[in-house]
Scaffold this active site. Structure first.
Site, PDB file in Angstrom:
ATOM      1  N   LYS A 170       0.853  -1.188   0.000  1.00  0.00           N
ATOM      2  CA  LYS A 170       0.000   0.000   0.000  1.00  0.00           C
ATOM      3  C   LYS A 170       0.889   1.238   0.000  1.00  0.00           C
ATOM      4  O   LYS A 170       1.493   1.595   1.013  1.00  0.00           O
ATOM      5  CB  LYS A 170      -0.911   0.049   1.237  1.00  0.00           C
ATOM      6  CG  LYS A 170      -1.998   1.110   1.039  1.00  0.00           C
ATOM      7  CD  LYS A 170      -2.580   1.634   2.322  1.00  0.00           C
ATOM      8  CE  LYS A 170      -1.789   2.749   2.928  1.00  0.00           C
ATOM      9  NZ  LYS A 170      -1.649   3.975   2.127  1.00  0.00           N
ATOM     10  N   GLU A 245      10.141   0.738   9.960  1.00  0.00           N
ATOM     11  CA  GLU A 245      11.100   1.822   9.673  1.00  0.00           C
ATOM     12  C   GLU A 245      10.380   3.125   9.972  1.00  0.00           C
ATOM     13  O   GLU A 245       9.485   3.523   9.217  1.00  0.00           O
ATOM     14  CB  GLU A 245      11.519   1.788   8.193  1.00  0.00           C
ATOM     15  CG  GLU A 245      12.266   0.540   7.779  1.00  0.00           C
ATOM     16  CD  GLU A 245      13.681   0.490   8.311  1.00  0.00           C
ATOM     17  OE1 GLU A 245      14.135   1.457   8.938  1.00  0.00           O
ATOM     18  OE2 GLU A 245      14.332  -0.549   8.109  1.00  0.00           O
ATOM     19  N   CYS A 279      13.942  10.726   6.324  1.00  0.00           N
ATOM     20  CA  CYS A 279      13.994  10.290   7.720  1.00  0.00           C
ATOM     21  C   CYS A 279      15.409  10.331   8.282  1.00  0.00           C
ATOM     22  O   CYS A 279      15.585  10.355   9.499  1.00  0.00           O
ATOM     23  CB  CYS A 279      13.413   8.892   7.833  1.00  0.00           C
ATOM     24  SG  CYS A 279      14.058   7.803   6.576  1.00  0.00           S
ATOM     25  N   GLU A 379      10.037  15.620  15.150  1.00  0.00           N
ATOM     26  CA  GLU A 379      10.395  15.501  13.737  1.00  0.00           C
ATOM     27  C   GLU A 379       9.690  16.619  12.962  1.00  0.00           C
ATOM     28  O   GLU A 379       8.475  16.773  13.069  1.00  0.00           O
ATOM     29  CB  GLU A 379       9.940  14.125  13.227  1.00  0.00           C
ATOM     30  CG  GLU A 379      10.563  13.758  11.914  1.00  0.00           C
ATOM     31  CD  GLU A 379      10.193  12.339  11.463  1.00  0.00           C
ATOM     32  OE1 GLU A 379       9.104  11.856  11.810  1.00  0.00           O
ATOM     33  OE2 GLU A 379      11.005  11.743  10.734  1.00  0.00           O
TER      34      GLU A 379
HETATM   35  P1  NAD Z   1       2.535   8.258   7.973  1.00  0.00           P
HETATM   36  O1  NAD Z   1       2.900   7.383   9.109  1.00  0.00           O
HETATM   37  O2  NAD Z   1       1.504   9.285   8.163  1.00  0.00           O
HETATM   38  O3  NAD Z   1       2.046   7.379   6.740  1.00  0.00           O
HETATM   39  C1  NAD Z   1       2.836   6.323   6.222  1.00  0.00           C
HETATM   40  C2  NAD Z   1       1.933   5.347   5.530  1.00  0.00           C
HETATM   41  O4  NAD Z   1       1.048   4.803   6.508  1.00  0.00           O
HETATM   42  C3  NAD Z   1       1.038   5.935   4.432  1.00  0.00           C
HETATM   43  O5  NAD Z   1       0.932   5.009   3.374  1.00  0.00           O
HETATM   44  C4  NAD Z   1      -0.302   6.099   5.135  1.00  0.00           C
HETATM   45  O6  NAD Z   1      -1.402   6.012   4.240  1.00  0.00           O
HETATM   46  C5  NAD Z   1      -0.290   4.903   6.074  1.00  0.00           C
HETATM   47  N1  NAD Z   1      -1.140   5.048   7.248  1.00  0.00           N
HETATM   48  C6  NAD Z   1      -1.561   6.176   7.862  1.00  0.00           C
HETATM   49  N2  NAD Z   1      -2.372   5.879   8.909  1.00  0.00           N
HETATM   50  C7  NAD Z   1      -2.442   4.527   8.969  1.00  0.00           C
HETATM   51  C8  NAD Z   1      -3.097   3.600   9.828  1.00  0.00           C
HETATM   52  N3  NAD Z   1      -3.845   4.001  10.858  1.00  0.00           N
HETATM   53  N4  NAD Z   1      -2.935   2.274   9.607  1.00  0.00           N
HETATM   54  C9  NAD Z   1      -2.175   1.834   8.600  1.00  0.00           C
HETATM   55  N5  NAD Z   1      -1.541   2.662   7.728  1.00  0.00           N
HETATM   56  C10 NAD Z   1      -1.653   3.991   7.917  1.00  0.00           C
HETATM   57  O7  NAD Z   1       3.912   8.874   7.456  1.00  0.00           O
HETATM   58  P2  NAD Z   1       4.130   9.856   6.229  1.00  0.00           P
HETATM   59  O8  NAD Z   1       3.710  11.202   6.684  1.00  0.00           O
HETATM   60  O9  NAD Z   1       3.547   9.291   4.984  1.00  0.00           O
HETATM   61  O10 NAD Z   1       5.727   9.769   6.052  1.00  0.00           O
HETATM   62  C11 NAD Z   1       6.584  10.485   6.842  1.00  0.00           C
HETATM   63  C12 NAD Z   1       7.100   9.633   7.983  1.00  0.00           C
HETATM   64  O11 NAD Z   1       7.753   8.473   7.469  1.00  0.00           O
HETATM   65  C13 NAD Z   1       8.152  10.345   8.795  1.00  0.00           C
HETATM   66  O12 NAD Z   1       7.931  10.099  10.166  1.00  0.00           O
HETATM   67  C14 NAD Z   1       9.462   9.690   8.351  1.00  0.00           C
HETATM   68  O13 NAD Z   1      10.505   9.766   9.263  1.00  0.00           O
HETATM   69  C15 NAD Z   1       9.025   8.303   8.091  1.00  0.00           C
HETATM   70  N6  NAD Z   1       9.966   7.612   7.196  1.00  0.00           N
HETATM   71  C16 NAD Z   1      10.815   6.682   7.741  1.00  0.00           C
HETATM   72  C17 NAD Z   1      11.728   6.034   6.918  1.00  0.00           C
HETATM   73  C18 NAD Z   1      12.680   5.021   7.483  1.00  0.00           C
HETATM   74  O14 NAD Z   1      13.327   4.335   6.709  1.00  0.00           O
HETATM   75  N7  NAD Z   1      12.790   4.876   8.799  1.00  0.00           N
HETATM   76  C19 NAD Z   1      11.771   6.306   5.547  1.00  0.00           C
HETATM   77  C20 NAD Z   1      10.887   7.249   5.045  1.00  0.00           C
HETATM   78  C21 NAD Z   1       9.973   7.897   5.882  1.00  0.00           C
END
Ligand code: NAD
Length: 490
Positions: A170, A245, A279, A379
């Site tokens: 997804k 992650e 990240c 963050e």
């Molecule tokens: P997010 O957690 O809001 O969303 C990530 C994904 O989760 C999206 O596909 C979203 O649709 C889905 N999602 C949202 N709510 C959900 C739920 N209740 N249940 C299941 N899935 C759900 O994060 P974002 O804003 O899309 O991305 C930014 C974040 O990602 C930052 O915190 C960043 O640090 C992190 N990130 C981490 C890495 C890593 O390798 N550690 C890499 C890239 C981004």
């Protein structure tokens, strides 16, 4: 059509949402969202494909993956343009980082598919031959964020399928296109229908349903720590394997013996990559007091020279943030920081010209913030670098570790001993010495502490998508084994 289920593109039945170019505010189209029924169909398709894909000879799996890499090479520019349009990234980043890095990952994991590692078989008990089998796990459910849609699709899909699993991915509903192009390449290359499925739905509905699904044996999630916690809970339903992650707040430690020019350039590149929506981006520059003034002046000067511009222009250094909502969140944190810290430069969105229509935000440098303030602890995920002073090495290490996150860090020094101490004592999944950001398919990426657990890329990630089975074969042929005496003696 934004769903790929059983090798077929389909319309999602979970409603629609506009797809927006955040650098202009223009609508690019409409995303049909996956419903929970679409997720069920995708999981069923992955389940059906599993028996064929997991039993293919490894060389055949690898051949299909190499062929997919060739197909993706042919779609290089299409991938770069889609990534630019949906993320607001500068095209140069897409052409030089996102797309080539992702295709290199395909080739790396095609190779990994042919190379299982583990303990050697031997007669450890003296009476049996012990053999280790490394087997796939089943159907993997993966969720990816919007910041690097193509690379995140690659990091989730590749180790899973190389190891013989099938997958339902997804992507973020804001950035689904490159994940679809990526997944289709494996079917065009000959993978059984349903090996890689894509459900472009929103998080709380399609995403949460996928994470809870009884027929999913492993979940891998990249996103915020907040949502990661809910994934961990959802996985408890049937004790799924979990790979997380999560967020980061990377320290960038500059000792007084550092090559300051290198540190200044490194801080600019390391904090502004992908408009800071990375990240591992440098977010907390922890700088020895004796070089603090020169460091701040050097970074502010370079921040002012970064070219913010139209995303499809090769001369543009920095594009827009992912959305207007996210830009407002970043701006809100900086505005609140004005009450307790100094905003040295930036701290605003472009106010005139075409850029005013996009979700742009200028590179922003903040000083004089207390270590426990919001701008230092939370963050930001935007082009904002906060600078903190330190007086001795102990304090530098303590500040670097003073965060719930532990994804990445860097130390800038010409002293071998300091470099060694920093690499040992900074609690993060990656510590760079005299650089910040480079990644490579052969090496792992993943967090310590609340940045999650599990590794992406590298052989470590490949192993995580397998399970280890011990097979113990009696070689004595005896009806009455020696060890039976422990249980009964007749
Ligand atoms: P997010 O957690 O809001 O969303 C990530 C994904 O989760 C999206 O596909 C979203 O649709 C889905 N999602 C949202 N709510 C959900 C739920 N209740 N249940 C299941 N899935 C759900 O994060 P974002 O804003 O899309 O991305 C930014 C974040 O990602 C930052 O915190 C960043 O640090 C992190 N990130 C981490 C890495 C890593 O390798 N550690 C890499 C890239 C981004």
């Amino acid at each position: 059509m934004y769903q790929l289920i059983k090798g077929q593109e389909r319309r999602g039945s979970g409603g629609e949402q506009p797809l927006v170019d955040p650098s202009t505010g223009e609508e690019l189209g409409t995303v049909d969202l996956a419903s929970t029924e679409d997720v069920d169909a995708a999981v069923a398709a992955a389940g059906e494909a599993y028996s064929e894909w997991s039993r293919l000879p490894h060389v055949e799996r690898a051949t299909i993956m190499h062929k997919a890499a060739d197909i993706l090479d042919g779609q290089f520019e299409e991938l770069a343009q889609a990534e630019t349009a949906e993320c607001g990234k500068a095209i140069r980043l897409c052409r030089e980082f996102d797309v080539p890095g992702s295709i290199d990952n395909v080739r790396f994991f095609a190779g990994a598919a042919r190379h299982l590692t583990g303990m050697a078989s031997a007669e450890y008990s003296g009476e049996h031959t012990s053999t280790i089998r490394r087997e796939p796990i089943g159907v993997v459910g993966s969720i990816a964020p919007w910041n690097y849609p193509l690379q995140m699709a690659a990091w989730k899909v590749l180790p899973a399928i190389a190891a013989g699993n099938t997958i339902v991915l997804k992507p973020s509903e804001l950035t689904p296109t490159t994940s679809l192009i990526f997944a289709k390449a494996f079917h065009e290359a000959g993978a059984p229908a349903g090996t890689v499925n894509v459900v472009a739905g929103n998080g709380p509905d399609a995403g949460a349903h996928l994470m809870r699904h009884e027929d999913v044996s492993m979940v891998s999630f990249t996103g915020s720590t907040r949502v990661g916690r809910t994934v961990l809970e959802a996985a408890a339903t049937n004790a799924k394997r979990v790979h997380l992650e999560l967020g980061g707040k990377a320290p960038f430690v500059v000792f007084d013996d550092a090559d300051l020019e290198a540190a200044i350039h490194g801080a600019v590149a390391g904090s502004l990559i992908n408009v800071g929506q990375d990240c591992t981006a440098a977010t907390r520059a922890i700088v020895h007091r004796s070089v603090l003034e020169d460091f701040v002046a050097g970074v502010a000067d370079l921040f002012g020279r970064v070219v913010i511009g139209p995303t499809r222009d090769e001369a543009t250094d920095m594009g827009s943030l992912i959305s207007f909502d996210h830009r407002d969140k970043v701006a809100g944190m900086v505005e609140r920081a004005r009450g307790y810290a100094t905003v040295v430069c930036g701290g605003e969105a472009p106010q005139s010209g075409d850029l005013a229509n996009g979700a742009y935000y200028r590179p922003t440098l903040v000083t004089d913030a207390a270590p426990d303030s919001e701008i230092v602890r939370d963050e930001i995920f935007g082009p904002v670098l906060v600078v903190l002073p330190f007086d001795d090495d102990d304090e530098a290490i303590r500040l670097a570790n003073d965060t719930p996150y532990g994804l990445a860090a860097s130390a800038w020094t010409t002293d071998l001993g300091r470099a060694g101490r920093a690499s040992r004592e900074i609690q993060a999944g990656c510590v760079w010495i005299n650089d910040h950001i480079p990644i490579i398919s052969e090496m792992p990426h993943g967090g310590y502490k609340q940045s999650g657990f599990g590794k992406d890329m590298s052989h470590y990630s490949f192993e995580e998508y397998t399970q280890v089975k011990h097979v113990m074969t009696d070689i004595t042929g005896a009806a009455r084994k020696e060890w039976h005496r422990t249980i009964f003696t007749t």
